[in-house]
Write an enzyme that holds these catalytic residues in place. Structure first.
Site, short mmCIF file in Angstrom:
data_model
loop_
_atom_site.label_atom_id
_atom_site.label_comp_id
_atom_site.label_asym_id
_atom_site.label_seq_id
_atom_site.Cartn_x
_atom_site.Cartn_y
_atom_site.Cartn_z
N HIS A 1 12.76 3.90 0.18
CA HIS A 1 12.76 5.35 0.04
C HIS A 1 12.20 6.00 1.31
O HIS A 1 10.99 6.22 1.42
CB HIS A 1 11.90 5.76 -1.16
CG HIS A 1 12.50 5.43 -2.49
ND1 HIS A 1 13.18 6.35 -3.25
CD2 HIS A 1 12.53 4.27 -3.18
CE1 HIS A 1 13.60 5.77 -4.37
NE2 HIS A 1 13.21 4.50 -4.34
N GLU B 1 12.22 8.99 2.22
CA GLU B 1 11.68 10.33 2.01
C GLU B 1 10.17 10.36 1.88
O GLU B 1 9.53 11.38 2.14
CB GLU B 1 12.32 10.97 0.76
CG GLU B 1 11.94 10.37 -0.57
CD GLU B 1 12.86 9.25 -1.03
OE1 GLU B 1 12.96 9.02 -2.25
OE2 GLU B 1 13.46 8.59 -0.16
N CYS C 1 18.07 3.81 -2.39
CA CYS C 1 17.78 2.94 -3.52
C CYS C 1 19.03 2.73 -4.37
O CYS C 1 19.93 1.99 -3.99
CB CYS C 1 16.61 3.49 -4.32
SG CYS C 1 15.85 2.29 -5.45
#
Length: 592
Positions: A550, A552, A413
Site C-alpha cells: 500500500h 498510500e 493490493c
C-alpha cells in the site's frame, strides 16, 4: 531559547457536541505549527472502543484502517499525524480501551497487584497515564531524539460513557505533569440556524460546561463553523466559557485541510501555546529552527498552489466501500499530494465496483450505464484494496478496460490481484482463473493464501508493516515504476530495494508467474525470497502498474508516493477523450 527543559509538553485535544467534528485535523495542524518553530512533535490517538486495534473493523464502521511501519493497524487519524508532521509512529501511539484493559487484566492474572481489588480508579487510569508517558518519549523522526511536545487526541465526544475513564485519567494527568506542561484544546460546534444565518453558541457552552464539571478546563476552544465566527459570538463564548477572547478560535470551513495550520497561526494560536507552555525555554538547535522555517515556507506555498491549480485530471476510483469515502482516505490524500506536485487539480470520481458488473445492468440499467460512462471519462483508473468477493468482477472489468484502451492504471493490493486475474483469463487463456479468496475450487488459482498467514484468526494475522521490495535485474531500461522510485531517490542498497507498508493475506501464485510473464505481464518487484510478487507492470502500456503493498501509507504532502506520482503524471498526459463503440463488447474505447 533558554535552558534545556527535559520535560515533555502535552496538549490534549477533546471534542464536544458531535463526533467527526475535526479533532484530528486540529491536532495535526497544532503539531505542524509547533514543528515550524523547530520543535520535535509526536502524537497519540485515544480510541475509547473495546477493540484491541482497528484491524478487524469494517471500513463502513470507522473509515480506513491505517497501517504503520511496525505492522500496527490503527485509526485513520494516525495517518493524518504522519502526513502533516512527517513522522513515523508505532502501534502504541494508538491507545484503545481494549489495549488498556488487556494490559491490566494480564497484570492481575500474574498477581502484580498483590491481591488488591483492581478498579477503574486507580488501576485503569494509572495504566492510561503510564502508557501515555512511555509512548510520548519514543523518537518519531530520523534524529532519534525524544520529542519536545506530545499531541493527544481523545476520540469520541465528551460525555460518552466509554470515554469517561480516559477523561478521569487526563484530569489526574494534568497534575501529574504540572500545569506548565499540560494544555487542553476543546473542539466544539457552532451551528448556523435559521434563514438569517445566526451563529448559535449554546452547544459550545454546554459541552465546555460538561468538560469543566469533569475537572478539565480548556485553554483553547476551537469553534467549528461553516463561516468565520462573528466578533460578538467570540465574545459571548469567551464570557460564558471562562476563557479569554484570544482563546476562542474560529475554525471555519476551508477549501482544503492544508489551510487549517495557517488559519490557526493567523489567530495567534502558536504564540498563545508558546506562552502557555513556556515553549521558549526549550533549547532548539539552529538546524531545527532552520528546518522549521523552511517547513513554514513550503507549507505556505503548498496552500497557495492548492487554490491556484485549475487544470483537472480525471481519476476514477473503482472501489467497494465508496459510500463512505473515508474508507479510502489515504488513497485520496496521496492523489492530492501528487496532483499538487504535478500542478494539477484532481477530479476524483467514485464508481462502485459492483455497478460495473454485467449482472447489475438487469437490476439497475441506468446506474450501470452511468458507472460505465464515468469509467470511460477517466484520464486514469485506480483500483484500491479490499476484502471479499463483492464487486471483484467489476474491478476485473475496470482493469480490462484500462489495459485494452491504454488508460493509465494503478492497482493497490486487491487492485494488483484483479489485474492478474483479468490478464490470466483474457491474455493467457486461463478462463477459469480466479483467487482462492473468491473461489476455493477454481481450476486456476492465480492468487492464493501464502503459508505465513493464518486463515482462521483475522486480527493481526495478515502480512503487515514495512517490508523490502527488490527490483529485478533487467528492469532498469524500461520499467516506468522503477524510474518513479529512482527520481524520488528511494531505491536503496546493492539489491536495489524500496521499503513500503503491507496489509494483505492473498498473493500471486508463484506457479503462474512464468506463464504471465511470457505473455507480457512482468513482476518487476519481488520480496527478498523472490517468491512473493510485489510490483506488476505491463510493458508497452502508458502506465499499467499495480503493487501488492500500500504505497498510500507513506505519501506526504511535500513528498508524494512514487507510484501515485507516476500514475497522476501519466493520467495528466492523456489528451482529448474520444469515444467509439466497440463492435465486440459495446464498451467505448478511448484514444489520445
Amino acid at each position: 531559547m533558554g535552558n534545556l527543559d527535559k520535560k515533555i509538553k502535552y496538549i490534549l485535544i477533546s471534542g464536544g457536541v458531535i463526533s467527526g467534528i475535526g479533532k484530528g485535523i486540529f491536532a495535526s495542524s497544532l503539531g505542524l505549527l509547533l514543528k515550524t518553530i523547530g520543535l520535535r512533535v509526536t502524537a497519540i490517538k485515544i480510541d475509547p472502543y473495546m477493540n484491541i486495534d482497528a484491524g478487524t473493523m469494517s471500513p463502513f464502521e470507522h473509515g480506513e484502517v491505517f497501517v504503520l511501519n511496525d505492522g500496527g493497524e490503527v485509526d485513520l487519524d494516525l495517518g493524518n499525524y504522519e502526513r502533516f508532521l512527517d513522522i513515523t509512529l508505532t502501534k502504541d501511539n494508538n491507545i484503545t480501551t481494549g489495549k488498556i484493559y488487556q494490559e491490566v487484566i494480564n497484570k492481575e492474572r500474574k498477581g502484580e497487584y498483590l491481591g488488591k481489588t483492581v478498579q477503574v480508579v486507580p488501576h485503569i487510569t494509572d495504566a492510561m497515564q503510564n502508557w501515555i508517558e512511555r509512548v510520548a518519549s519514543i523518537p518519531v523522526d530520523e534524529s532519534g531524539e525524544k520529542p519536545d511536545v506530545c499531541i493527544i487526541e481523545l476520540g469520541g465526544t465528551v460525555g460518552d460513557i466509554e470515554s469517561a475513564p480516559f477523561i478521569e485519567a487526563m484530569r489526574q494527568f494534568q497534575f501529574r505533569v504540572g500545569s506548565e506542561n499540560f494544555a487542553l484544546g476543546h473542539v466544539a460546534l457552532v451551528p448556523i440556524i435559521g434563514p438569517v444565518g445566526e451563529q448559535k453558541t449554546k452547544p459550545t457552552q454546554a459541552t465546555v460546561r460538561e468538560l469543566r464539571a469533569l475537572g478539565l478546563s480548556p485553554d483553547l476552544i476551537a469553534c467549528r463553523c461553516s463561516q468565520k465566527l462573528e466578533v460578538e459570538v467570540q465574545n459571548k463564548i469567551s464570557m460564558f466559557c471562562h476563557v479569554g477572547i484570544e482563546q476562542v478560535i474560529s475554525v471555519r470551513d476551508v477549501s482544503s485541510t492544508y489551510h487549517v495550520p495557517l488559519l490557526l497561526k493567523e489567530q495567534g494560536v502558536l504564540d498563545f501555546l508558546i506562552n502557555r507552555l513556556k515553549l521558549d525555554k526549550i533549547l532548539i538547535s539552529k538546524t531545527q529552527v532552520e528546518k522549521g522555517e523552511n517547513l513554514l515556507k513550503q507549507w505556505t506555498k503548498l496552500t497557495e498552489d492548492h487554490d491556484r491549480f485549475l487544470h483537472p485530471v480525471v481519476i476514477v476510483l473503482v472501489g467497494k466501500y465508496t459510500n463512505l469515502q473515508d474508507s479510502y482516505l489515504s488513497v485520496k490524500k496521496s492523489l492530492e499530494h501528487s496532483g499538487l506536485n504535478c500542478e494539477r487539480k484532481i477530479d476524483l470520481k467514485w464508481v462502485e465496483a459492483s455497478y460495473l458488473e454485467a449482472e447489475y445492468e438487469k437490476e439497475n440499467p441506468e446506474k450501470y450505464r452511468e458507472s460505465w460512462e464515468n469509467l470511460r471519462s477517466a484520464n486514469g483508473i485506480l483500483v484500491p484494496g479490499g476484502f471479499g468477493f463483492r464487486g471483484t468482477e467489476g474491478k476485473i472489468a475496470a482493469a480490462k478496460f484500462a489495459r485494452e484502451n491504454k488508460v493509465p492504471y494503478l492497482g493497490i493490493c486487491l487492485g494488483l490481484q484483479v489485474a492478474v486475474i483479468e490478464f490470466a483469463r483474457n491474455v493467457c487463456g486461463l478462463e477459469a482463473a480466479n483467487s482462492e479468496e473468491f473461489d476455493k475450487n477454481a481450476k486456476h488459482q492465480v492468487v492464493i493464501n501464502m503459508p505465513e498467514i493464518s486463515t482462521t484468526h483475522l486480527g493481526g494475522t495478515m502480512r503487515l508493516g514495512l517490508r523490502p521490495t527488490i527490483f529485478q535485474d533487467g528492469t532498469e531500461s524500461w520499467s516506468k515504476i522503477r524510474k518513479c522510485y529512482e527520481s524520488a531517490e528511494l531505491i536503496s542498497g546493492d539489491d536495489h530495494h524500496v521499503s513500503e507498508r503491507h496489509r494483505h493475506r492473498y498473493e500471486v501464485n508463484p506457479k503462474y508467474v512464468q506463464t504471465l510473464e511470457e505473455k507480457g505481464l512482468h513482476f518487476v518487484g519481488r520480496d527478498t525470497t523472490g517468491n512473493r510478487m510485489e510490483i506488476m507492470e505491463l510493458k508497452g502500456h502508458p502506465f499499467y502498474v499495480a503493487t501488492q503493498y500500500h504505497p498510500e501509507y507513506l505519501s506526504r504532502p511535500l513528498k508524494p508516493s512514487p507510484p501515485f506520482h507516476g500514475f497522476v503524471v501519466a493520467s495528466a498526459e492523456r489528451k482529448s477523450v474520444v469515444k467509439s463503440k466497440s463492435k465486440t463488447n459495446g464498451i467505448s474505447h478511448i484514444s489520445n
